[in-house]
Design a protein around this motif. Structure first.
Motif, mmCIF file in Angstrom:
data_model
loop_
_atom_site.group_PDB
_atom_site.id
_atom_site.type_symbol
_atom_site.label_atom_id
_atom_site.label_comp_id
_atom_site.label_asym_id
_atom_site.label_seq_id
_atom_site.Cartn_x
_atom_site.Cartn_y
_atom_site.Cartn_z
ATOM 1 N N ALA A 263 0.841 -1.195 0.000
ATOM 2 C CA ALA A 263 0.000 0.000 0.000
ATOM 3 C C ALA A 263 0.876 1.245 0.000
ATOM 4 N N ALA A 264 0.229 2.378 -0.148
ATOM 5 C CA ALA A 264 0.923 3.668 -0.094
ATOM 6 C C ALA A 264 0.735 4.287 1.291
ATOM 7 N N VAL A 265 1.684 5.103 1.675
ATOM 8 C CA VAL A 265 1.581 5.888 2.898
ATOM 9 C C VAL A 265 1.797 7.346 2.476
ATOM 10 N N PRO A 266 0.698 8.017 2.059
ATOM 11 C CA PRO A 266 0.849 9.373 1.544
ATOM 12 C C PRO A 266 1.232 10.404 2.599
ATOM 13 N N GLU A 267 0.909 10.125 3.859
ATOM 14 C CA GLU A 267 1.238 11.046 4.950
ATOM 15 C C GLU A 267 1.718 10.258 6.161
ATOM 16 N N ALA A 268 2.817 10.722 6.725
ATOM 17 C CA ALA A 268 3.344 10.120 7.951
ATOM 18 C C ALA A 268 4.212 11.148 8.665
ATOM 19 N N ALA A 269 4.407 10.923 9.944
ATOM 20 C CA ALA A 269 5.304 11.777 10.730
ATOM 21 C C ALA A 269 6.042 10.891 11.728
ATOM 22 N N LEU A 270 7.317 11.160 11.873
ATOM 23 C CA LEU A 270 8.149 10.459 12.840
ATOM 24 C C LEU A 270 8.608 11.471 13.885
ATOM 25 N N ARG A 271 8.238 11.214 15.143
ATOM 26 C CA ARG A 271 8.681 12.076 16.245
ATOM 27 C C ARG A 271 9.687 11.297 17.072
ATOM 28 N N ILE A 272 10.833 11.897 17.326
ATOM 29 C CA ILE A 272 11.894 11.258 18.097
ATOM 30 C C ILE A 272 12.147 12.096 19.346
ATOM 31 N N ASP A 273 12.105 11.437 20.498
ATOM 32 C CA ASP A 273 12.354 12.100 21.780
ATOM 33 C C ASP A 273 13.493 11.397 22.498
ATOM 34 N N ARG A 274 14.431 12.215 23.030
ATOM 35 C CA ARG A 274 15.569 11.704 23.794
ATOM 36 C C ARG A 274 15.795 12.620 24.976
#
Length: 142
Positions: free
Chosen positions: A113-124
């Protein structure tokens, strides 16, 4: 000949930062032998592969501060598809990463499938949080 052998034995190059951010490209990734994987590219003018999530085992691979790491799924919520949720939190060491995505089935894509929108949030701890807009594709082993 010796130089060629030394070059082949050398460690792979470290991921380089993208657009001045601490996240880097992870390079080419193989489709898993079973299940599905989601491949995520930066949603900017420069399209770099920056993350890969696998459904089984549920892990996320990305590069931060010059090192490629794998973190395991800690929790998930929402309906996604292909073994993925709409929102998934991954944790490993002192890193927490949240992947939010919209999965779209398309007639022109088979076994994925397609993933037209995504966001990756990284916390450290002790470092600024980071949110990267992404787009991607899901591929599944047949």
């Amino acid at each position: 000949m010796i130089a060629l052998l030394l070059a082949l034995a050398a460690d792979p190059p470290k991921p380089t930062a993208i657009d001045g951010l601490p996240i880097g490209a992870i390079g080419r990734q193989a489709l898993p032998a079973k299940g599905c994987a989601a491949y995520f590219f930066t949603a900017t003018t420069k399209r770099d592969l920056v993350a890969m999530a696998t459904a089984d085992p549920a892990t996320l691979r990305f590069a931060i501060d010059g090192a490629t790491i794998d973190v395991a799924r800690a929790s998930q919520s929402g309906t996604g598809g292909y073994g993925f949720a709409a929102s998934t939190v991954y944790r490993g060491g002192d890193v927490a990463a949240t992947l939010d995505m919209t999965i779209t089935t398309r007639a022109d894509l088979t076994s994925g499938a397609a993933v037209p929108e995504a966001a990756l949030r990284i916390d450290r701890p002790g470092k600024d949080g980071l949110v990267v807009p992404l787009q991607g594709l899901i591929g599944c082993a047949t």
